[in-house]
Write an enzyme that holds these catalytic residues in place. Structure first.
Site, mmCIF file in Angstrom:
data_model
loop_
_atom_site.group_PDB
_atom_site.id
_atom_site.type_symbol
_atom_site.label_atom_id
_atom_site.label_comp_id
_atom_site.label_asym_id
_atom_site.label_seq_id
_atom_site.Cartn_x
_atom_site.Cartn_y
_atom_site.Cartn_z
ATOM 1 N N ASN A 145 0.831 -1.206 0.000
ATOM 2 C CA ASN A 145 0.000 0.000 0.000
ATOM 3 C C ASN A 145 0.863 1.254 0.000
ATOM 4 O O ASN A 145 1.950 1.299 0.587
ATOM 5 C CB ASN A 145 -1.008 0.010 1.145
ATOM 6 C CG ASN A 145 -0.422 -0.274 2.511
ATOM 7 O OD1 ASN A 145 0.601 -0.950 2.639
ATOM 8 N ND2 ASN A 145 -1.062 0.233 3.536
ATOM 9 N N ILE A 146 0.356 2.272 -0.690
ATOM 10 C CA ILE A 146 1.048 3.570 -0.799
ATOM 11 C C ILE A 146 0.047 4.641 -0.373
ATOM 12 O O ILE A 146 -0.972 4.844 -1.054
ATOM 13 C CB ILE A 146 1.523 3.821 -2.240
ATOM 14 C CG1 ILE A 146 2.451 2.688 -2.708
ATOM 15 C CG2 ILE A 146 2.232 5.181 -2.320
ATOM 16 C CD1 ILE A 146 2.831 2.774 -4.174
ATOM 17 N N GLU A 147 0.339 5.266 0.786
ATOM 18 C CA GLU A 147 -0.572 6.284 1.298
ATOM 19 C C GLU A 147 -0.170 7.665 0.796
ATOM 20 O O GLU A 147 0.952 7.862 0.318
ATOM 21 C CB GLU A 147 -0.570 6.246 2.836
ATOM 22 C CG GLU A 147 -1.077 4.912 3.350
ATOM 23 C CD GLU A 147 -1.088 4.819 4.864
ATOM 24 O OE1 GLU A 147 -0.471 5.673 5.534
ATOM 25 O OE2 GLU A 147 -1.730 3.885 5.357
ATOM 26 N N CYS A 194 -4.217 0.702 -2.287
ATOM 27 C CA CYS A 194 -4.042 -0.527 -1.498
ATOM 28 C C CYS A 194 -3.005 -1.449 -2.156
ATOM 29 O O CYS A 194 -2.728 -1.362 -3.363
ATOM 30 C CB CYS A 194 -5.349 -1.292 -1.414
ATOM 31 S SG CYS A 194 -6.632 -0.483 -0.460
ATOM 32 N N GLU A 216 -3.295 -4.553 -2.917
ATOM 33 C CA GLU A 216 -3.873 -5.404 -3.969
ATOM 34 C C GLU A 216 -3.891 -4.675 -5.302
ATOM 35 O O GLU A 216 -3.551 -5.220 -6.350
ATOM 36 C CB GLU A 216 -5.314 -5.806 -3.611
ATOM 37 C CG GLU A 216 -5.454 -6.611 -2.347
ATOM 38 C CD GLU A 216 -5.719 -5.750 -1.120
ATOM 39 O OE1 GLU A 216 -5.032 -4.721 -0.937
ATOM 40 O OE2 GLU A 216 -6.603 -6.116 -0.336
ATOM 41 N N CYS A 241 -10.547 -4.443 0.297
ATOM 42 C CA CYS A 241 -11.577 -3.410 0.445
ATOM 43 C C CYS A 241 -12.507 -3.429 -0.770
ATOM 44 O O CYS A 241 -12.246 -4.100 -1.776
ATOM 45 C CB CYS A 241 -10.928 -2.030 0.608
ATOM 46 S SG CYS A 241 -10.356 -1.311 -0.951
ATOM 47 N N CYS A 243 -10.907 -2.439 -4.165
ATOM 48 C CA CYS A 243 -10.064 -3.500 -4.736
ATOM 49 C C CYS A 243 -10.907 -4.647 -5.277
ATOM 50 O O CYS A 243 -10.575 -5.236 -6.319
ATOM 51 C CB CYS A 243 -9.068 -3.997 -3.695
ATOM 52 S SG CYS A 243 -7.799 -2.775 -3.316
HETATM 53 N N1 THU Z 1 -5.217 -1.384 2.851
HETATM 54 C C1 THU Z 1 -4.707 -2.210 1.875
HETATM 55 O O1 THU Z 1 -3.621 -1.944 1.329
HETATM 56 N N2 THU Z 1 -5.401 -3.337 1.557
HETATM 57 C C2 THU Z 1 -6.521 -3.771 2.198
HETATM 58 O O2 THU Z 1 -7.053 -4.824 1.871
HETATM 59 C C3 THU Z 1 -7.060 -2.981 3.308
HETATM 60 C C4 THU Z 1 -6.499 -1.613 3.480
HETATM 61 C C5 THU Z 1 -4.426 -0.211 3.269
HETATM 62 C C6 THU Z 1 -4.917 1.136 2.816
HETATM 63 C C7 THU Z 1 -4.356 2.052 3.898
HETATM 64 O O3 THU Z 1 -3.018 2.369 3.568
HETATM 65 C C8 THU Z 1 -4.347 1.190 5.148
HETATM 66 O O4 THU Z 1 -4.380 -0.162 4.685
HETATM 67 C C9 THU Z 1 -5.516 1.433 6.097
HETATM 68 O O5 THU Z 1 -6.727 1.317 5.454
#
Ligand code: THU
Length: 130
Positions: free
Chosen positions: A44-46, A55, A57, A88, A91
């Protein structure tokens, strides 16, 4: 345990180390198995504007698609948490463009414990007849 599932969980576990998570601090890794036998990883990259967060995925899916691969067999996803995580809604929707209902979704936790679902169980009745 199925050998492919073990490998995907291992690769997802490694991939989460590259997550960019300065806001939630929640590392997620994914490993996507193409029908070509190759594994595409993602983390994941925020972003400071939260809506731009991608996310793990979707990172894996976008990497594969931009390398010319559009058919997939399975994905594994896991995080830092001892709770099993599941993809989520966004995704799931993105996956729906690229996978059939029998696609395998391996949902894991930080100890690589997991539950296995089919895509059809994860997002039923999602096909748009256009
Ligand atoms: N996140 C994912 O990368 N995949 C998931 O299936 C659930 C959520 C990440 C997004 C965000 O960076 C952090 O988790 C909190 O939601």
């Amino acid at each position: 345990m199925n050998k492919t599932w073990t490998e995907l969980l291992d690769r997802a576990y490694e991939a989460k180390k590259n997550a960019y998570v300065p806001y939630f601090g929640f590392h997620v890794g994914a490993a996507l198995l193409g029908e070509n036998g190759r594994i595409y990883t993602g983390a994941n990259i925020e972003g400071a504007s939260f809506g731009v967060t991608v996310c793990a995925e979707r990172t894996a899916i976008y990497k594969a698609v931009t390398e010319g691969v559009q058919k997939f067999k399975a994905i594994a996803v896991l995080s830092d948490s001892e709770e099993i995580i599941y993809p989520c809604g966004i995704c799931r929707q993105v996956l729906s463009d690229f996978v059939e209902d029998d696609f395998t979704v391996i949902c894991g936790n930080s100890k690589k414990e997991y539950k296995v679902l089919t895509f059809g169980e994860l997002l039923p009745n999602c096909r748009i007849p256009i």
